[in-house]
Design a protein around this motif. Structure first.
Motif, PDB file in Angstrom:
ATOM      1  N   ARG A   1       0.808  -1.230   0.000  1.00 58.27           N
ATOM      2  CA  ARG A   1       0.000   0.000   0.000  1.00 58.27           C
ATOM      3  C   ARG A   1       0.834   1.271   0.000  1.00 58.27           C
ATOM      4  NH1 ARG A   1      -2.989  -3.640   3.277  1.00 58.27           N
ATOM      5  NH2 ARG A   1      -4.971  -4.164   2.295  1.00 58.27           N
ATOM      6  N   VAL A   2       2.113   1.187   0.317  1.00 57.56           N
ATOM      7  CA  VAL A   2       2.963   2.384   0.276  1.00 57.56           C
ATOM      8  C   VAL A   2       3.747   2.489  -1.029  1.00 57.56           C
ATOM      9  CG1 VAL A   2       3.191   2.421   2.788  1.00 57.56           C
ATOM     10  CG2 VAL A   2       4.896   1.205   1.426  1.00 57.56           C
ATOM     11  N   LEU A   3       3.536   1.543  -1.944  1.00 59.83           N
ATOM     12  CA  LEU A   3       4.234   1.604  -3.228  1.00 59.83           C
ATOM     13  C   LEU A   3       3.632   2.689  -4.112  1.00 59.83           C
ATOM     14  CD1 LEU A   3       4.520  -2.210  -4.095  1.00 59.83           C
ATOM     15  CD2 LEU A   3       6.370  -0.709  -3.319  1.00 59.83           C
ATOM     16  N   PRO A   4       4.422   3.269  -5.024  1.00 63.44           N
ATOM     17  CA  PRO A   4       3.880   4.232  -5.997  1.00 63.44           C
ATOM     18  C   PRO A   4       2.826   3.559  -6.875  1.00 63.44           C
ATOM     19  CG  PRO A   4       6.287   4.284  -5.955  1.00 63.44           C
ATOM     20  CD  PRO A   4       5.873   3.089  -5.151  1.00 63.44           C
ATOM     21  N   PRO A   5       1.893   4.359  -7.446  1.00 65.34           N
ATOM     22  CA  PRO A   5       0.828   3.786  -8.290  1.00 65.34           C
ATOM     23  C   PRO A   5       1.349   2.920  -9.435  1.00 65.34           C
ATOM     24  CG  PRO A   5       0.330   6.064  -7.766  1.00 65.34           C
ATOM     25  CD  PRO A   5       1.718   5.797  -7.249  1.00 65.34           C
TER      26      PRO A   5
ATOM     27  N   VAL B   1       4.564  -4.196 -19.939  1.00 65.19           N
ATOM     28  CA  VAL B   1       4.518  -2.759 -20.220  1.00 65.19           C
ATOM     29  C   VAL B   1       3.296  -2.407 -21.071  1.00 65.19           C
ATOM     30  CG1 VAL B   1       5.724  -0.854 -21.365  1.00 65.19           C
ATOM     31  CG2 VAL B   1       7.007  -2.502 -19.988  1.00 65.19           C
ATOM     32  N   ARG B   2       2.983  -3.240 -22.067  1.00 67.56           N
ATOM     33  CA  ARG B   2       1.856  -2.968 -22.954  1.00 67.56           C
ATOM     34  C   ARG B   2       0.530  -2.963 -22.201  1.00 67.56           C
ATOM     35  NH1 ARG B   2       3.652  -7.057 -27.838  1.00 67.56           N
ATOM     36  NH2 ARG B   2       5.141  -5.658 -28.867  1.00 67.56           N
ATOM     37  N   ARG B   3       0.491  -3.599 -21.063  1.00 67.39           N
ATOM     38  CA  ARG B   3      -0.763  -3.709 -20.312  1.00 67.39           C
ATOM     39  C   ARG B   3      -0.818  -2.742 -19.126  1.00 67.39           C
ATOM     40  NH1 ARG B   3       0.528  -7.738 -23.225  1.00 67.39           N
ATOM     41  NH2 ARG B   3      -1.005  -9.189 -24.083  1.00 67.39           N
ATOM     42  N   LEU B   4       0.060  -1.757 -19.128  1.00 62.17           N
ATOM     43  CA  LEU B   4       0.033  -0.739 -18.080  1.00 62.17           C
ATOM     44  C   LEU B   4      -0.688   0.516 -18.525  1.00 62.17           C
ATOM     45  CD1 LEU B   4       3.647  -1.065 -16.609  1.00 62.17           C
ATOM     46  CD2 LEU B   4       1.514  -1.989 -15.720  1.00 62.17           C
ATOM     47  N   GLY B   5      -1.175   0.539 -19.754  1.00 57.21           N
ATOM     48  CA  GLY B   5      -1.978   1.669 -20.223  1.00 57.21           C
ATOM     49  C   GLY B   5      -1.199   2.966 -20.254  1.00 57.21           C
ATOM     50  N   ASP B   6      -1.816   4.036 -19.749  1.00 55.23           N
ATOM     51  CA  ASP B   6      -1.224   5.371 -19.827  1.00 55.23           C
ATOM     52  C   ASP B   6      -0.428   5.742 -18.590  1.00 55.23           C
ATOM     53  OD1 ASP B   6      -2.443   5.716 -22.290  1.00 55.23           O
ATOM     54  OD2 ASP B   6      -4.294   6.486 -21.378  1.00 55.23           O
ATOM     55  N   ILE B   7      -0.246   4.799 -17.672  1.00 56.35           N
ATOM     56  CA  ILE B   7       0.448   5.168 -16.432  1.00 56.35           C
ATOM     57  C   ILE B   7       1.889   5.589 -16.692  1.00 56.35           C
ATOM     58  CG2 ILE B   7       1.280   4.302 -14.209  1.00 56.35           C
ATOM     59  CD1 ILE B   7      -1.256   2.739 -13.938  1.00 56.35           C
ATOM     60  N   PRO B   8       2.704   4.746 -17.363  1.00 58.03           N
ATOM     61  CA  PRO B   8       4.082   5.184 -17.606  1.00 58.03           C
ATOM     62  C   PRO B   8       4.158   6.115 -18.801  1.00 58.03           C
ATOM     63  CG  PRO B   8       3.778   2.976 -18.465  1.00 58.03           C
ATOM     64  CD  PRO B   8       2.470   3.378 -17.822  1.00 58.03           C
ATOM     65  N   SER B   9       4.903   7.214 -18.680  1.00 60.93           N
ATOM     66  CA  SER B   9       5.075   8.108 -19.821  1.00 60.93           C
ATOM     67  C   SER B   9       6.287   7.714 -20.647  1.00 60.93           C
ATOM     68  CB  SER B   9       5.235   9.556 -19.328  1.00 60.93           C
ATOM     69  OG  SER B   9       6.337   9.648 -18.427  1.00 60.93           O
TER      70      SER B   9
ATOM     71  N   SER C   1     -11.117  -4.092  -5.023  1.00 52.58           N
ATOM     72  CA  SER C   1     -10.743  -2.774  -5.546  1.00 52.58           C
ATOM     73  C   SER C   1     -11.314  -2.572  -6.953  1.00 52.58           C
ATOM     74  CB  SER C   1      -9.212  -2.645  -5.580  1.00 52.58           C
ATOM     75  OG  SER C   1      -8.655  -2.932  -4.324  1.00 52.58           O
ATOM     76  N   PRO C   2     -12.556  -2.090  -7.074  1.00 54.08           N
ATOM     77  CA  PRO C   2     -13.152  -1.884  -8.407  1.00 54.08           C
ATOM     78  C   PRO C   2     -12.325  -0.962  -9.296  1.00 54.08           C
ATOM     79  CG  PRO C   2     -14.833  -1.734  -6.696  1.00 54.08           C
ATOM     80  CD  PRO C   2     -13.510  -1.789  -5.990  1.00 54.08           C
ATOM     81  N   GLY C   3     -11.702   0.049  -8.700  1.00 55.41           N
ATOM     82  CA  GLY C   3     -10.891   0.965  -9.502  1.00 55.41           C
ATOM     83  C   GLY C   3      -9.701   0.256 -10.130  1.00 55.41           C
ATOM     84  N   ALA C   4      -8.990  -0.527  -9.327  1.00 55.39           N
ATOM     85  CA  ALA C   4      -7.840  -1.266  -9.850  1.00 55.39           C
ATOM     86  C   ALA C   4      -8.284  -2.297 -10.880  1.00 55.39           C
ATOM     87  CB  ALA C   4      -7.087  -1.942  -8.705  1.00 55.39           C
ATOM     88  N   MET C   5      -9.425  -2.931 -10.644  1.00 52.43           N
ATOM     89  CA  MET C   5      -9.932  -3.929 -11.590  1.00 52.43           C
ATOM     90  C   MET C   5     -10.337  -3.270 -12.905  1.00 52.43           C
ATOM     91  SD  MET C   5     -10.529  -6.995 -12.437  1.00 52.43           S
ATOM     92  CE  MET C   5     -10.505  -7.993 -10.952  1.00 52.43           C
TER      93      MET C   5
END
Length: 797
Positions: free
Chosen positions: A408-412, A435-443, A489-493
Motif C-alpha cells: 500500500r505504500v508503493l507508488p501507483p 509494459v503494454r498492459r500498463l496503459g497510460d500510467i508510464p510516460s 478494488s473496483p478501480g484497480a480492476m
C-alpha cells in the motif's frame, strides 16, 4: 576399499538436530541396527538407542565441529555423569563428535567414559568420513553435506536449464540449511525412484516446492541434468529424446492460483502427453528421464474437473501422487528453529528467543506454513525477539495480509505493474508484454525500468529467457495477496480491464468471477473463493464491452486463418456468451443481439472459406466447437435468454459439417470409407452428441464396416469398443463384421482387466486438524529452542 573415495566433510553445515539424524542413519547402515532418535538437548545422556539381543546400545552425539581437546573431554565427563540416571545399564556406549580427534584425544575420551558400559567407543570426524564412504546412500540423502557451499548450487545451475535461474538458485541457497527431512520426503523419493514421476500436491506454502527441490538435488547428485520450468513445448521433447539422464521439474504445473493461469491454451494437452511419455519410458526401461511436479490442491481439483486431458494425466499418476498435508508438529517446530537459528545472530535476541513457549503457539497454529515462517523471519533479520514473535503471530492470524503494509505504500505505477503481473503467466512474463498492459500510467519505458528496479528482489524477480527480459512475482503468496486486493478494488480492476490487449488477458479475470449457481457442478471454492464475483458485477459494463471489442479485433478473417484459429475464435465466442451469463445479476450485462448476429455471420464466412481435404480435421473442428459450447452451457432454465445464442452456435456447427463433408467425399472419390472410419474411431462420441452424420449418398456403411473389420487391429481394442455404439449411431448401421472380429479381443481384454488388481482412486489431500504433540516431542523441541541461548554463533548461513 579400493576405488572408494573418502569424503572430507567438517559437518559444520548441519544443525545439531541434522547431525544427530545423520549419525542415526550412518550407524544404522554400518551396524545393521535400527537406531531411533530419543531426544535432543536435555536427554539424560541418550541421543540414540538401539535394541540388541544382549541389551541396549546408547549413542551420545556432540555436534562441535570446531571443538578442541578440552571441550571434547569436558563434554565426555558431563555425559559420563548422566549414565547413572538412565534407569538401565547399556551394553555398549558410543560417543560421536563432529570434532577432529587425534589418537591421543580419542584414548583420553575413552578413559573418561570407561565404566559407563561393557564396551565404549569414541568416534570423531575422521571416522565419520571413512564410514560414510562405505554408505553413499546416506551421503546422498543428507544433501546438506555435499551442498554446503554456493558453488555446488551454482554448478547444478550451469549443468541444467532454469527458466527462473537466478531466483530459483537464490531460493535453494537460502533454504537448504533450513530443510527438515520428514516422512513425506521419503515417500516422494520412493515414488520418483519407482515410477519415474512424482506429483506433490497440497495447500499454498505447505512445503511442496521444498520437497521438490530436495528431490532435484538428489537426482542432480546422481548425475542427472536438471530442467526447471521449461517454457517451449518443442524443447521438452528434444530433451526427452536425447541420451542425457534428465530430471524435469514443473512447479505449479497447472497454474499457480487458478487453472490455466500459466497462459497457454493447450498446456493441459501438452502436459498430459508429456506425462504419458515419461510413464511409458519408465515402464519400458530404466528411469533415465524423471519428472517432478507440484500443484496446489485447489488448482489440481479444478483442472481435473475442467480438463479431460488433465484428468487422464492425474489418473495415470495415481501411484505417484504424494499429498503434502500439514506437517507433523515436531517438523513444524524444527523448521521454525532452523529459520530462527540461522537468521538471528545477535546474542541478546537469541537469548530472549530461548526462553518461554512462544514457539509452541507458532508451530501448532492452524495457519502455520513453512513459507510464512520463511517470509516473516527473513524480513525480521535485524529486529528484536519481541518484534519477531509479534510479526509471526500477526501473520498467522491473517496470512493474506503479510504483504499488505508494504504494497500500500508503493507508488501507483509499481502497484499497477504488480497487479498486472499477478493476472498474467504464473511462471514468467516478457517485460514488453507487461509494459503494454500498463496503459497510460508510464510516460516512458524508463519509468517502468525504475519501477522494476525498486521491486526487484522483494516483489519480483527479473531474468532473461531466449534473450528477452522476463519478470515474475518473487513468491506465490504475493500473488495470493494481489488477487485478493483486486477482488476488493473496483478501480484497480477497471484499470486492468481497460488496459487488456488481447482476449486472453481477460479470461483469467472472468474465470475467477464465474457464477456458481449456473455451474453443472459446484466449483471447489463455492464458499467465497470465487473472489472476483462481486467486483466484476460492479465493472460488468466495462468488462463485457471490452470482451466483445477484443473478440472483434481478432486477426482471423474470412479467407484467412487455419481451422485451429477458427476453432479458437468460436471457443472465444462461446466464452463471451458464458461470461455474459456469469454477470446475469449485474446491470447492463445483456448480450447485444445485433452484435451477436454480426459475430455469427463472421464465423459463418470463415467456415465457408476453409479448405479441407480429409474428414478428420473436419471432425476435429466440430468437436472443438462442441467442447466450447459444452464449457459455455451450464444448466440454465428453459427460458434463459442465452440459450438461443448457444443454439445458434450449434447451428453453425451443423452448417460446417453439411458444407464441407460432401466436398471432402467428392474430393477423395476413392478411399473415403477409410478416411471416415479413422475419424469415427476418434470423434464418434462428439458427432453422435451433435447429431451429425455423413451424407448417405457419399459412402456405403457396409464398406465402412468392412474397413473397420479389416483394420481395427491398428487401433486400441478398448477405444473401438468404447466408440462402437456411437459409430453405429452416427452412420445408422450395425457393424456386424466389426463386432464379430472385435469380440475375442474384448474378451481377452476383459479377462486381463479383471485379473489385475484394481487401481486405487485418485485421492486428494484434505486438511488435517492439529493435535497435541506427544510429551517427548514437546520436550525435545523445548530443549532445541533452549539451545538458542547457549551460543551466539549459529554456524554457516
Amino acid at each position: 576399499m579400493s576405488g572408494i573415495t573418502t569424503p572430507d566433510y567438517d559437518f559444520a553445515s548441519l544443525s545439531p538436530y541434522d547431525f544427530e539424524v545423520f549419525v542415526r542413519d550412518l550407524l544404522s547402515a554400518q551396524d545393521r541396527l535400527v537406531y531411533s532418535t530419543y531426544r535432543v538437548g536435555a536427554d539424560g545422556g541418550v541421543d540414540l538407542k538401539a535394541a540388541t539381543e544382549k541389551g541396549w546400545v546408547v549413542v551420545q552425539c556432540k555436534h562441535t565441529p570446531s571443538a578442541g581437546k578440552g571441550t571434547v573431554l569436558r563434554a565426555a565427563r558431563k555425559e559420563a555423569g548422566k549414565v547413572a540416571g538412565m534407569g538401565f545399564a547399556p551394553v555398549r556406549y558410543v560417543f560421536v563428535t563432529s570434532a577432529e580427534l587425534t589418537p591421543g584425544t580419542e584414548r583420553e575420551t575413552q578413559g573418561v567414559l570407561a565404566g559407563v558400559a561393557a564396551a565404549v567407543e569414541v568416534y570423531g570426524r575422521g571416522w565419520l568420513n571413512a564410514v560414510l564412504a562405505l554408505h553413499p546412500e546416506v551421503e546422498r540423502r543428507h544433501f546438506k553435506l555435499w551442498i554446503s557451499s554456493t558453488q555446488a548450487v551454482r554448478a547444478m545451475m550451469q549443468d541444467g536449464v532454469f527458466l527462473r535461474g537466478e531466483s530459483r538458485i537464490q531460493r535453494i541457497e537460502r533454504n537448504y540449511l533450513r530443510f527438515v527431512h520428514h516422512e513425506t520426503c521419503a515417500v516422494a523419493e520412493l515414488a520418483l525412484e519407482k515410477h519415474g514421476c512424482v506429483l506433490l500436491s497440497g495447500a499454498p506454502g505447505a512445503g511442496k516446492t521444498t520437497i521438490a527441490e530436495y528431490l532435484l538435488l538428489l537426482w542432480w547428485h546422481r548425475g542427472f541434468r536438471v530442467i526447471v520450468d521449461p517454457r517451449t513445448v518443442d524443447q521438452w521433447w528434444a530433451w526427452l529424446e536425447d541420451d542425457t539422464p534428465t530430471v524435469f521439474f514443473f512447479d505449479d504445473v497447472w497454474g499457480q492460483t487458478h487453472h490455466q493461469d500459466h497462459g497457454s491454451r493447450h498446456h493441459d494437452t501438452d502436459m498430459s502427453e508429456f506425462i504419458e511419455s515419461i510413464v511409458e519410458r519408465r515402464s519400458n526401461s530404466a528411469a533415465s528421464k524423471v519428472l517432478i511436479m507440484t500443484s496446489r490442491v485447489q488448482v489440481l481439483r479444478e483442472t481435473v474437473r475442467l480438463s479431460d486431458a488433465s484428468r487422464r494425466a492425474v489418473e495415470r499418476l495415481v501411484h505417484c501422487h504424494v499429498p503434502v498435508e500439514r506437517l507433523p508438529y515436531d517438523v513444524c517446530g524444527r523448521v521454525l528453529f532452523n529459520h530462527v537459528h540461522l537468521a538471528m545472530t545477535d546474542p541478546r535476541t537469541r537469548k530472549d528467543l530461548s526462553v518461554g513457549s512462544w514457539w509452541q503457539q507458532v508451530a501448532g497454529h492452524p495457519n502455520y506454513s513453512p513459507r510464512l515462517v520463511e517470509i516473516v523471519v527473513r524480513r525480521n533479520r535485524a529486529r528484536s525477539a519481541r518484534e519477531l514473535i509479534e510479526d509471526l503471530e500477526e501473520a498467522l492470524e491473517n496470512p493474506h495480509e503479510i504483504w499488505g503494509a508494504t504494497f500500500r505504500v508503493l507508488p501507483p505505477l509499481d502497484q499497477q505493474l504488480l497487479l498486472t503481473l499477478s493476472l498474467m503467466d504464473s511462471q514468467v512474463v516478457e517485460w514488453l508484454k507487461v509494459v503494454r498492459r500498463l496503459g497510460d500510467i508510464p510516460s516512458s519505458d524508463t519509468h517502468v525500468d525504475a519501477a522494476v528496479e525498486r521491486l526487484n528482489g522483494s516483489w519480483i524477480t527479473k531474468a532473461f529467457h531466449a534473450g528477452r527480459p522476463v519478470l515474475a512475482l518473487a513468491d506465490p503468496s504475493q500473488r495470493d495477496f494481489l488477487i485478493r486486493y483486486l477482488s476488493m478494488s473496483p478501480g484497480a480492476m477497471t484499470a486492468i480491464i481497460k488496459n487488456a490487449v488481447t482476449f486472453d488477458d481477460l479470461i483469467p479475470v472472468c474465470r475467477r468471477g464465474e457464477a456458481t449457481e449456473l455451474e453443472i457442478n459446484l466449483r471447489l471454492f463455492s464458499t467465497g473463493e470465487d473472489l472476483f464475483r462481486s467486483v466484476l458485477d460492479t465493472c460488468a459494463v466495462e468488462l463485457l464491452a471490452q470482451l466483445r471489442k477484443l473478440w472483434d479485433l481478432d486477426p482471423c478473417r474470412p479467407g484467412h486463418g487455419s481451422d485451429r484459429e477458427l476453432a479458437s475464435l468460436v471457443e472465444d465466442l462461446t466464452l463471451i456468451v458464458r461470461f455474459h451469463a456469469d454477470r446475469h445479476a449485474a446491470v447492463g450485462a445483456a448480450l447485444p443481439a445485433d452484435w451477436f448476429a454480426d459475430a455469427l455471420r463472421r464465423v459463418t464466412l470463415l467456415v465457408d472459406g476453409q479448405t479441407m481435404t480429409s474428414i478428420e480435421p473436419l471432425a476435429e473442428l466440430v468437436t472443438e466447437f462442441a467442447a466450447a459450447i459444452e464449457s459455455a452451457s451450464p444448466i440454465w432454465q428453459v427460458d434463459h435468454s442465452l440459450l438461443r445464442p448457444i443454439s445458434q452456435i450449434h447451428d453453425v456447427i451443423s452448417f460446417t459439417w453439411a458444407r464441407h463433408e460432401p466436398r471432402i467425399a467428392q474430393h477423395q472419390s476413392t478411399g473415403y470409407e477409410a478416411d471416415l472410419a479413422e475419424a469415427l474411431v476418434q470423434y464418434a462420441n462428439s458427432l453422435a452428441g451433435l447429431g451429425l452424420r455423413p451424407t448417405m449418398d457419399t459412402y456405403s456403411p457396409a464398406d465402412v464396416d468392412a474397413y473397420l473389420a479389416r483394420h481395427f487391429e491398428d487401433y486400441d481394442p478398448g477405444d473401438v469398443a468404447e466408440q462402437i455404439d456411437s459409430i453405429e449411431d452416427v452412420v445408422g448401421w450395425t457393424f456386424t463384421d466389426t463386432r464379430e472380429r472385435l469380440a475375442p479381443l474384448l474378451d481377452a481384454e476383459e479377462e486381463r482387466t479383471t485379473s489385475s488388481p484394481a487401481r486405487a482412486p485418485t485421492v486428494l489431500p484434505r486438511h488435517t486438524p492439529v493435535s497435541a504433540p506427544p510429551a517427548d516431542t514437546a520436550a525435545s523441541l523445548a530443549a532445541l529452542f533452549r539451545s538458542l541461548g547457549e551460543s551466539s554463533t549459529p554456524g554457516k548461513n
